[in-house]
Each structure stands twice: as structure tokens, then as C-alpha cells.
Design a protein around this motif. Structure first.
Motif, PDB file in Angstrom:
ATOM      1  N   SER A  31       0.812  -1.220   0.000  1.00 33.15           N
ATOM      2  CA  SER A  31       0.000   0.000   0.000  1.00 33.15           C
ATOM      3  C   SER A  31       0.845   1.270   0.000  1.00 33.15           C
ATOM      4  O   SER A  31       0.303   2.370  -0.112  1.00 33.15           O
ATOM      5  N   TYR A  32       2.146   1.098   0.144  1.00 33.23           N
ATOM      6  CA  TYR A  32       3.017   2.256   0.290  1.00 33.23           C
ATOM      7  C   TYR A  32       3.751   2.598  -0.999  1.00 33.23           C
ATOM      8  O   TYR A  32       4.190   1.707  -1.733  1.00 33.23           O
ATOM      9  N   ALA A  33       3.872   3.899  -1.225  1.00 34.51           N
ATOM     10  CA  ALA A  33       4.798   4.408  -2.228  1.00 34.51           C
ATOM     11  C   ALA A  33       6.132   4.655  -1.528  1.00 34.51           C
ATOM     12  O   ALA A  33       6.163   4.930  -0.324  1.00 34.51           O
ATOM     13  N   PHE A  34       7.200   4.535  -2.291  1.00 31.20           N
ATOM     14  CA  PHE A  34       8.536   4.689  -1.708  1.00 31.20           C
ATOM     15  C   PHE A  34       9.359   5.700  -2.489  1.00 31.20           C
ATOM     16  O   PHE A  34       9.246   5.814  -3.715  1.00 31.20           O
ATOM     17  N   GLY A  35      10.191   6.392  -1.741  1.00 33.90           N
ATOM     18  CA  GLY A  35      11.125   7.311  -2.365  1.00 33.90           C
ATOM     19  C   GLY A  35      12.523   7.062  -1.842  1.00 33.90           C
ATOM     20  O   GLY A  35      12.717   6.557  -0.745  1.00 33.90           O
ATOM     21  N   TRP A  36      13.487   7.380  -2.680  1.00 32.23           N
ATOM     22  CA  TRP A  36      14.892   7.404  -2.272  1.00 32.23           C
ATOM     23  C   TRP A  36      15.350   8.860  -2.270  1.00 32.23           C
ATOM     24  O   TRP A  36      15.086   9.598  -3.223  1.00 32.23           O
ATOM     25  N   PHE A  37      16.063   9.215  -1.205  1.00 31.69           N
ATOM     26  CA  PHE A  37      16.621  10.548  -1.075  1.00 31.69           C
ATOM     27  C   PHE A  37      18.102  10.400  -0.735  1.00 31.69           C
ATOM     28  O   PHE A  37      18.540   9.345  -0.267  1.00 31.69           O
ATOM     29  N   ARG A  38      18.868  11.451  -0.946  1.00 30.40           N
ATOM     30  CA  ARG A  38      20.280  11.408  -0.581  1.00 30.40           C
ATOM     31  C   ARG A  38      20.710  12.744  -0.002  1.00 30.40           C
ATOM     32  O   ARG A  38      20.127  13.781  -0.301  1.00 30.40           O
ATOM     33  N   GLN A  39      21.726  12.672   0.831  1.00 29.78           N
ATOM     34  CA  GLN A  39      22.267  13.873   1.439  1.00 29.78           C
ATOM     35  C   GLN A  39      23.782  13.769   1.479  1.00 29.78           C
ATOM     36  O   GLN A  39      24.336  12.852   2.105  1.00 29.78           O
ATOM     37  N   ALA A  40      24.432  14.700   0.817  1.00 28.16           N
ATOM     38  CA  ALA A  40      25.887  14.772   0.813  1.00 28.16           C
ATOM     39  C   ALA A  40      26.341  15.713   1.922  1.00 28.16           C
ATOM     40  O   ALA A  40      25.577  16.582   2.357  1.00 28.16           O
ATOM     41  N   PRO A  41      27.577  15.574   2.382  1.00 26.83           N
ATOM     42  CA  PRO A  41      28.081  16.449   3.454  1.00 26.83           C
ATOM     43  C   PRO A  41      27.959  17.920   3.077  1.00 26.83           C
ATOM     44  O   PRO A  41      28.368  18.323   1.984  1.00 26.83           O
ATOM     45  N   GLY A  42      27.377  18.707   3.976  1.00 27.09           N
ATOM     46  CA  GLY A  42      27.251  20.134   3.750  1.00 27.09           C
ATOM     47  C   GLY A  42      26.155  20.538   2.794  1.00 27.09           C
ATOM     48  O   GLY A  42      26.016  21.720   2.477  1.00 27.09           O
ATOM     49  N   LYS A  43      25.361  19.558   2.340  1.00 19.50           N
ATOM     50  CA  LYS A  43      24.287  19.859   1.396  1.00 19.50           C
ATOM     51  C   LYS A  43      22.952  19.428   1.963  1.00 19.50           C
ATOM     52  O   LYS A  43      22.883  18.613   2.886  1.00 19.50           O
ATOM     53  N   ARG A  45      19.251  17.582   1.875  1.00 11.81           N
ATOM     54  CA  ARG A  45      18.735  16.325   1.359  1.00 11.81           C
ATOM     55  C   ARG A  45      17.993  16.572   0.047  1.00 11.81           C
ATOM     56  O   ARG A  45      17.262  17.557  -0.076  1.00 11.81           O
ATOM     57  N   GLU A  46      18.193  15.687  -0.905  1.00 15.88           N
ATOM     58  CA  GLU A  46      17.553  15.865  -2.203  1.00 15.88           C
ATOM     59  C   GLU A  46      16.876  14.584  -2.663  1.00 15.88           C
ATOM     60  O   GLU A  46      17.301  13.469  -2.338  1.00 15.88           O
ATOM     61  N   THR A 105       7.877  14.069  -4.327  1.00 19.90           N
ATOM     62  CA  THR A 105       9.294  14.390  -4.460  1.00 19.90           C
ATOM     63  C   THR A 105       9.813  15.222  -3.292  1.00 19.90           C
ATOM     64  O   THR A 105      11.017  15.444  -3.198  1.00 19.90           O
ATOM     65  N   ALA A 106       8.920  15.661  -2.427  1.00 18.03           N
ATOM     66  CA  ALA A 106       9.317  16.444  -1.260  1.00 18.03           C
ATOM     67  C   ALA A 106       9.495  15.529  -0.058  1.00 18.03           C
ATOM     68  O   ALA A 106       8.609  14.729   0.263  1.00 18.03           O
ATOM     69  N   ALA A 107      10.599  15.665   0.632  1.00 17.33           N
ATOM     70  CA  ALA A 107      10.887  14.804   1.772  1.00 17.33           C
ATOM     71  C   ALA A 107       9.819  14.932   2.861  1.00 17.33           C
ATOM     72  O   ALA A 107       9.481  13.944   3.522  1.00 17.33           O
TER      73      ALA A 107
END
Length: 123
Positions: A31-43, A45-46, A105-107
């Protein structure tokens, strides 16, 4: 409460591939949609990629389109992120997130989050 556990991160050379997995504990996984996000040092999350609860619709950030592929296996309660042609700028902590049914697309639109897995692209 959905528990998400990511795996598959590591160190890879530029041009290489990695496959991340996100295992979910909830019996209503499908029932769930899933997203992948990433966060680099000093940046910040996208957004990276997302997939709907049926898997019929996916969405990708422009920076990873044609290189990354998101998929899901409802029987195994797992979401995958296949990452090919990796670049040093893909280095980040990658986290999966879940929300009911539709992708976003928004965390802030995701309710459940995993702890993340480190991906390092370097020669």
C-alpha cells in the motif's frame, strides 16, 4: 509503524554500479509508495527517485535519470535502487522513505524513514 532498513551501500569507482535495497517490516507494504533521497556532506537532502504502490509510475531527479532505476518486489517487501554509471557527485547517504499510495518528491511528504546507507564514489 513501518520500519525501513537500507543496505547495499559501499565504495565504488566512478562508472561502477551499486544496488541499494530497502526492506520494510509492514504487512501492508504493497500500500506504500517509496522514495529514495540522498544527502551529501554540507548539502541539503535531495530527491532521487520514487515509485508508486502499484509500481506503475516512477519519478527521477534529472541528475540521475537514465542512470538509476527504482523498482519494488512486494512479495519480498523490498524496494531497490539500481545505480549505474556512478559519478563522484553521487556520493551521499542514501535513505528510503515511505508514504501511502502516491509518490512525492518532497521529503516532508514522507512519513517513514530508514537510517540510510553510505555510498561513496571515488577512485
Amino acid at each position: 509503524q513501518v520500519q525501513l532498513v537500507e543496505s547495499g551501500g559501499g565504495l565504488v569507482q566512478p562508472g561502477g554500479s551499486l544496488r541499494l535495497a530497502c526492506a520494510a517490516s509492514d504487512q501492508y507494504f504493497s500500500s506504500y509508495a517509496f522514495g529514495w533521497f540522498r544527502q551529501a556532506p554540507g548539502k541539503e537532502r535531495e530527491f532521487v527517485a520514487a515509485i508508486t504502490w502499484l509500481g506503475e509510475t516512477t519519478s527521477y531527479a534529472d541528475s540521475v535519470k537514465s542512470r538509476f532505476t527504482i523498482s519494488r518486489d512486494n512479495l519480498k517487501r523490498t524496494v531497490f535502487l539500481q545505480m549505474d554509471s556512478l559519478k563522484p557527485e553521487d556520493t551521499a547517504v542514501y535513505s528510503c522513505a515511505a508514504r501511502l499510495f502516491t509518490i512525492a518528491t518532497a521529503a516532508d511528504d514522507y512519513k517513514y524513514w530508514g537510517q540510510g546507507t553510505q555510498v561513496t564514489v571515488s577512485s
